[in-house]
Design an enzyme around this catalytic site. Structure first.
Site, PDB file in Angstrom:
ATOM      1  NE  ARG A  70      -2.356  -1.359   3.545  1.00  0.00           N
ATOM      2  CZ  ARG A  70      -1.812  -0.607   4.481  1.00  0.00           C
ATOM      3  NH1 ARG A  70      -1.845   0.708   4.389  1.00  0.00           N
ATOM      4  NH2 ARG A  70      -1.262  -1.150   5.531  1.00  0.00           N
ATOM      5  CE1 TYR A 198       0.247  -5.835  -1.593  1.00  0.00           C
ATOM      6  CE2 TYR A 198      -0.981  -3.929  -0.809  1.00  0.00           C
ATOM      7  CZ  TYR A 198      -0.392  -5.152  -0.572  1.00  0.00           C
ATOM      8  OH  TYR A 198      -0.458  -5.710   0.681  1.00  0.00           O
ATOM      9  CE  LYS A 207      -6.236  -3.537   4.429  1.00  0.00           C
ATOM     10  NZ  LYS A 207      -6.497  -4.027   5.786  1.00  0.00           N
ATOM     11  CG  HIS A 227      -7.336  -2.871  10.062  1.00  0.00           C
ATOM     12  ND1 HIS A 227      -6.024  -2.512  10.285  1.00  0.00           N
ATOM     13  CD2 HIS A 227      -7.293  -3.838   9.106  1.00  0.00           C
ATOM     14  CE1 HIS A 227      -5.227  -3.216   9.513  1.00  0.00           C
ATOM     15  NE2 HIS A 227      -5.965  -4.033   8.783  1.00  0.00           N
ATOM     16  CB  SER A 249      -0.693  -4.062   7.931  1.00  0.00           C
ATOM     17  OG  SER A 249      -1.670  -3.094   7.674  1.00  0.00           O
ATOM     18  CB  CYS A 251       0.307  -6.907  14.251  1.00  0.00           C
ATOM     19  SG  CYS A 251       1.353  -5.461  14.190  1.00  0.00           S
ATOM     20  CG  ASP A 276      -7.726  -6.999   6.772  1.00  0.00           C
ATOM     21  OD1 ASP A 276      -6.875  -6.688   7.625  1.00  0.00           O
ATOM     22  OD2 ASP A 276      -7.875  -6.369   5.710  1.00  0.00           O
ATOM     23  NE  ARG A 365       0.009  -8.693   2.074  1.00  0.00           N
ATOM     24  CZ  ARG A 365      -0.742  -8.122   3.027  1.00  0.00           C
ATOM     25  NH1 ARG A 365      -1.891  -8.645   3.373  1.00  0.00           N
ATOM     26  NH2 ARG A 365      -0.325  -7.045   3.651  1.00  0.00           N
ATOM     27  CG  ASN A 492      -0.943 -15.336  20.921  1.00  0.00           C
ATOM     28  OD1 ASN A 492      -0.073 -15.230  21.786  1.00  0.00           O
ATOM     29  ND2 ASN A 492      -0.763 -14.942  19.676  1.00  0.00           N
TER      30      ASN A 492
HETATM   31  C1  OXD Z   1      -3.165  -4.611   5.322  1.00  0.00           C
HETATM   32  C2  OXD Z   1      -3.819  -5.779   4.687  1.00  0.00           C
HETATM   33  O1  OXD Z   1      -2.213  -4.062   4.740  1.00  0.00           O
HETATM   34  O2  OXD Z   1      -4.729  -6.330   5.321  1.00  0.00           O
HETATM   35  O3  OXD Z   1      -3.589  -4.231   6.423  1.00  0.00           O
HETATM   36  O4  OXD Z   1      -3.473  -6.156   3.563  1.00  0.00           O
HETATM   37 MN    MN Z   2      -5.306  -5.272   7.096  1.00  0.00          MN
END
Ligand code: OXD
Ligand code: MN
Length: 580
Positions: A70, A198, A207, A227, A249, A251, A276, A365, A492
């Protein structure tokens, strides 16, 4: 095929004229159509076939090396007034932005096919779902939209019935980073994206629509577009609790959403609803219900293996599009930490040489249908979504932030979300590893002024007394040598269990200036090789360091001026004085 909805047919005809597209293809959304897209891309070399024995119906796309993430510095929110976009967004006057974009789109599809993609975000027929139409000249985008959204005839029928849809115009243009813009016009429910193929810049349902435009709509209509992943955690007694968790993103949202309980947790199950984005509405009983607007996963590949994310590993063994991964001698896809195989060719198609950097791009990805995931919840298709017990914010922080803590109440929870910060990753171009403020993990995605967004969040306090509890987690705390203190991944679940126990009033907690922390021993570490001191370190709060953090948050809030809600300032003041 065309449409009987005049506003749509006129818009498409106008764009076809402007872009001088050679032909127009209305996407129907069938598997045959997808297969045809794949055949065309294979013929053109836009896709490469992977080993069809080990990876049936899987393909590799290599993007332009300058188009791999992005581009936040080229992403704009074009509201009439600059203050409505806020300091969190780049802004341009709508008229100026339109003129610029019309100039770029002028003649840009000469000799190309213009695809019209009607799509639905959310389960078809859900009162919470929203519709859009993306126009694009990229077959790769059309194929990805097939996997990521409910696209085609059924979506078009609904758009024709209501006449309502978001307009998204996209062209890959020349893929020139100097001629690349991602423009949002929230007041006109329009998106214009030029010069990138992309995912986050080009699959406009994700997004651009489901976060930037939807967040703007959500504010005016009283709901939340966030998000966040959505998971269901089922205990051995068969009770399931749903959590929505916001992390920036890269994480680990996809990993948490697809978590497989560790061996020590026999009888537990984790169900994926989304990885997401969550759209959340209050129901008649005042509960927050979430749907996932997406129908597919667009996940980060490196780091995915049988241990870190077995469900993702399984999901991408068939019917997947890989973007910018490396190849093995057997023509299998390869990426860093795959744990099997060796790369012979890197993501740019060069013979692999470690001197050139990682074999797979760090932001390579996979795209797959969410249905490929063995832990996909049936309720992901439920029109009314699922009731959320807890909202969880998080980030990637080496120090400071404890493994988990709970906000005192909703307003404090909004502060906890608003103060979230994280080290930057490869999902966006720019420097990696610097801490930046990322309120609610929405920094790149909120379609309006953050100060108004916080007010919107706070407004829920007066609308319901059945709101979820709010937590913050940090899986990424490290010791001075740089090693992670917490094992993460499947483990977790132990932290999620504490969160759920808190929601059910099953455990007490220790009060601290920043919120409630687990009592010593409250997080089950049985079977884990983790020292008591490490747990203490993970759950420690350093008042001096927190004071500095809260002061820097105060300065951050100042950049939003008078629009920052008084209620949020008061919560901030409370924490600061508790630390003094
Ligand atoms: C991001 C994605 O960049 O979900 O947050 O692709
Ligand atoms: Mn994302």
């Amino acid at each position: 095929m065309t449409t009987r909805l005049e506003s749509l047919s006129e818009w498409v005809a106008g764009i076809a004229r402007l872009t001088q597209a050679e032909r127009v293809h209305w996407c129907t959304g069938t598997r045959d159509e997808y297969d045809e897209f794949v055949r065309e891309m294979l013929a053109r070399g836009d896709l490469l076939e992977l080993n069809q024995d080990s990876y049936p119906d899987c393909y590799l796309h290599r993007s332009d090396p300058r188009d791999v993430a992005r581009v936040e510095h080229l992403t704009y929110v074009c509201s009439d007034r600059k203050e409505d976009a806020g300091p969190n967004n780049n802004w341009m006057l709508p008229a100026e932005a339109r003129e610029k974009m019309n100039g770029l789109f002028d003649g840009c599809m000469k000799g190309r096919t213009l695809y019209v993609i009607p799509y639905c975000m959310g389960p078809l027929g859900s009162p919470y779902s929203r519709y859009g139409v993306e126009i694009t000249d990229s077959t790769y985008v059309a194929a990805n939209m097939y996997l990521m959204t409910r696209m085609g005839d059924a979506a078009l029928a609904e758009i024709e019935r209501t006449g309502r849809f978001i307009r998204g115009l996209h062209s890959v243009g020349e893929l020139d980073p100097e001629r690349r813009f991602i423009m949002h016009f929230p007041e006109d429910l329009t998106i214009m994206s030029y010069g990138s193929g992309y995912g986050g810049n080009a699959l406009l349902g994700k997004k651009c629509h489901a976060l930037r435009i939807a967040s703007y709509q959500a504010r005016t209509e009283g709901w939340l577009a966030e998000h966040m992943l959505i998971v269901g955690v089922e205990n051995p007694a068969g009770e399931t609790h749903y959590l929505a968790c916001a992390f920036p993103s890269q994480c680990g949202k996809t990993n948490l959403a697809m978590l497989i309980p560790p061996k020590s947790h026999r009888g537990w199950k984790v169900w994926t609803l989304g990885d997401d984005i969550a759209w959340m509405h209050l129901d008649d009983e005042g509960r927050l219900r979430a749907i996932n607007p997406e129908a597919g996963l667009f996940g980060v590949v490196p780091g995915t293996n049988r241990h870190t994310n077995p469900n993702a590993y399984e999901s991408i063994r068939r019917d997947a599009i890989f973007t910018n991964v490396a190849l093995t001698a057997e023509n299998d896809p390869w990426w860093e930490d795959k744990d099997t195989g060796e790369p012979v060719m890197d993501w740019q198609g060069r013979p692999y040489d470690p001197a050139n950097g990682p074999a797979a791009h760090p932001n390579s990805r996979f795209t797959v249908s969410a249905k490929n995931n063995p832990s996909y919840s049936e309720l992901a298709e439920a029109p009314r979504g699922v009731p959320i017990s807890a909202l969880v914010f998080g980030g990637r922080r080496r120090e400071l932030t404890p493994l988990v803590y709970e906000a005192r109440d909703w307003a404090h929870g909004v502060l906890v979300g608003a103060t979230a910060a994280s080290e930057t990753t490869a999902a966006a171009t720019g420097k990696v590893g610097v801490v930046r403020r990322d309120p609610m993990a929405m920094k790149p995605f909120c379609g309006y002024n953050f100060a108004d967004y916080w007010s919107h969040w706070l407004s829920f306090e007066n609308r319901s007394d059945a709101l979820p509890r709010i937590f913050h987690v940090n899986w990424f705390r490290r010791d001075p040598d740089g090693s992670f203190l917490w094992p993460g991944f499947g483990e977790n679940l132990r932290v999620l269990r504490w969160i759920i126990d808190r929601c059910r009033d099953r455990v007490d907690a220790v009060e601290s200036p920043i919120g409630y922390l687990p009592e010593p021993g409250a997080i089950d570490t049985s079977g884990l090789d983790i020292e008591l001191e490490t747990m203490q370190e993970l759950l420690s709060v350093d008042p001096e360091a927190w004071k500095q953090e809260m002061q820097s948050i105060g300065e951050y809030f100042q950049t939003y001026g008078d629009r920052v809600p008084q209620r949020l300032r008061a919560e901030h003041g409370k924490v600061l004085s508790a630390l003094s």
